[in-house]
Scaffold this motif. Structure first.
Motif, PDB file in Angstrom:
ATOM      1  N   THR A 158      58.224  33.687  -6.300  1.00 13.68           N
ATOM      2  CA  THR A 158      58.859  34.271  -5.349  1.00 13.68           C
ATOM      3  C   THR A 158      58.446  35.562  -4.728  1.00 13.68           C
ATOM      4  OG1 THR A 158      60.695  35.289  -6.441  1.00 13.68           O
ATOM      5  CG2 THR A 158      61.000  33.155  -6.006  1.00 13.68           C
ATOM      6  N   SER A 199      51.194  32.045   5.780  1.00  9.97           N
ATOM      7  CA  SER A 199      50.640  30.799   4.638  1.00  9.97           C
ATOM      8  C   SER A 199      50.295  31.233   3.486  1.00  9.97           C
ATOM      9  CB  SER A 199      49.318  30.264   5.704  1.00  9.97           C
ATOM     10  OG  SER A 199      48.906  29.175   4.551  1.00  9.97           O
ATOM     11  N   THR A 235      52.832  26.953   0.814  1.00  8.57           N
ATOM     12  CA  THR A 235      54.145  27.023   1.452  1.00  8.57           C
ATOM     13  C   THR A 235      53.903  27.989   2.734  1.00  8.57           C
ATOM     14  OG1 THR A 235      56.419  27.443   1.094  1.00  8.57           O
ATOM     15  CG2 THR A 235      54.895  28.829  -0.184  1.00  8.57           C
ATOM     16  N   VAL A 236      55.135  28.239   3.406  1.00 10.25           N
ATOM     17  CA  VAL A 236      54.985  29.329   4.411  1.00 10.25           C
ATOM     18  C   VAL A 236      56.245  30.229   4.290  1.00 10.25           C
ATOM     19  CG1 VAL A 236      55.319  29.592   6.866  1.00 10.25           C
ATOM     20  CG2 VAL A 236      53.869  27.584   6.104  1.00 10.25           C
ATOM     21  N   SER A 237      55.962  31.454   4.575  1.00 13.35           N
ATOM     22  CA  SER A 237      57.222  32.421   4.499  1.00 13.35           C
ATOM     23  C   SER A 237      58.567  32.122   5.550  1.00 13.35           C
ATOM     24  CB  SER A 237      56.669  33.998   4.615  1.00 13.35           C
ATOM     25  OG  SER A 237      56.078  33.973   5.925  1.00 13.35           O
ATOM     26  N   ASP A 238      59.404  32.437   5.254  1.00 11.00           N
ATOM     27  CA  ASP A 238      60.599  32.294   5.945  1.00 11.00           C
ATOM     28  C   ASP A 238      60.863  33.141   6.912  1.00 11.00           C
ATOM     29  OD1 ASP A 238      61.865  33.921   4.731  1.00 11.00           O
ATOM     30  OD2 ASP A 238      63.080  32.527   3.580  1.00 11.00           O
ATOM     31  N   SER A 262      60.481  35.841   3.161  1.00 16.72           N
ATOM     32  CA  SER A 262      60.457  35.343   1.809  1.00 16.72           C
ATOM     33  C   SER A 262      59.650  34.055   1.638  1.00 16.72           C
ATOM     34  CB  SER A 262      62.002  35.276   1.575  1.00 16.72           C
ATOM     35  OG  SER A 262      62.577  36.468   1.517  1.00 16.72           O
ATOM     36  N   TYR A 263      59.428  33.843   0.536  1.00 15.13           N
ATOM     37  CA  TYR A 263      58.626  32.632   0.201  1.00 15.13           C
ATOM     38  C   TYR A 263      58.920  32.345  -1.480  1.00 15.13           C
ATOM     39  CZ  TYR A 263      55.106  35.200  -2.711  1.00 15.13           C
ATOM     40  OH  TYR A 263      54.539  35.904  -3.776  1.00 15.13           O
ATOM     41  N   SER A 264      58.571  30.992  -1.731  1.00 14.43           N
ATOM     42  CA  SER A 264      58.684  30.324  -2.883  1.00 14.43           C
ATOM     43  C   SER A 264      57.935  29.449  -3.147  1.00 14.43           C
ATOM     44  CB  SER A 264      60.346  30.013  -3.343  1.00 14.43           C
ATOM     45  OG  SER A 264      60.423  29.332  -4.643  1.00 14.43           O
TER      46      SER A 264
END
Length: 140
Positions: A17, A33, A43-46, A50-52
């Motif tokens: 994270t 990205s 994944t992509v950051s919100d 933030s990302y996970s």
């Protein structure tokens, strides 16, 4: 036997994270990205930057976003990777926007119209995309 357990521990995936911010003003960057290098995992950051993502300790994460330098970071055992991206500034006179990508002006062949920044700022529009549509209609 201990070597086998050590390699198994390294290959276990952990939940990585973090948060992505802009170096210039510290704003959180949504839509970045994030991918695990050499795999199809991503994944992509919100909206809060933030990302996970699931990855192995030692994997390399690649962070990319239009207008920012691409950054790579190795996943630590803590599973926390906060990133600060640097904006890239380039001369818009050297880039030509086309319907499906970009190319250098020197590599372009065919019919071309130029639109100055003054033309775009004087157009009564609410977005840059709308400004280009208006200018394209004027130049036809």
């Amino acid at each position: 036997m201990g070597l086998l357990f050590a390699s198994m521990a390294e290959s276990q995936q952990i939940n990585v994270t973090g948060q992505i911010t802009d170096r210039t003003n510290g704003d959180k960057i949504p839509g970045v990205s994030i991918s695990v290098k050499g795999t199809t995992l991503g994944t992509v950051s919100d909206i809060d930057g933030s990302y996970s993502i699931m990855a192995n300790t030692g994997d390399v994460l690649v962070f990319s976003f239009i207008g920012y330098e691409i950054l790579e970071a190795t996943v630590p055992s803590s599973g926390r990777v906060d990133i600060v991206l640097e904006s890239t500034i380039f001369n818009m006179e050297e880039v030509v926007v086309i319907g499906y990508g970009t190319m250098k002006k020197s590599d372009l062949t065919g019919a071309v119209s130029s639109v100055s920044s003054g033309d775009l700022t004087s157009a009564p529009v609410s977005s840059i995309g709308e400004a280009f549509r208006v200018e394209l209609l004027v130049f036809k």
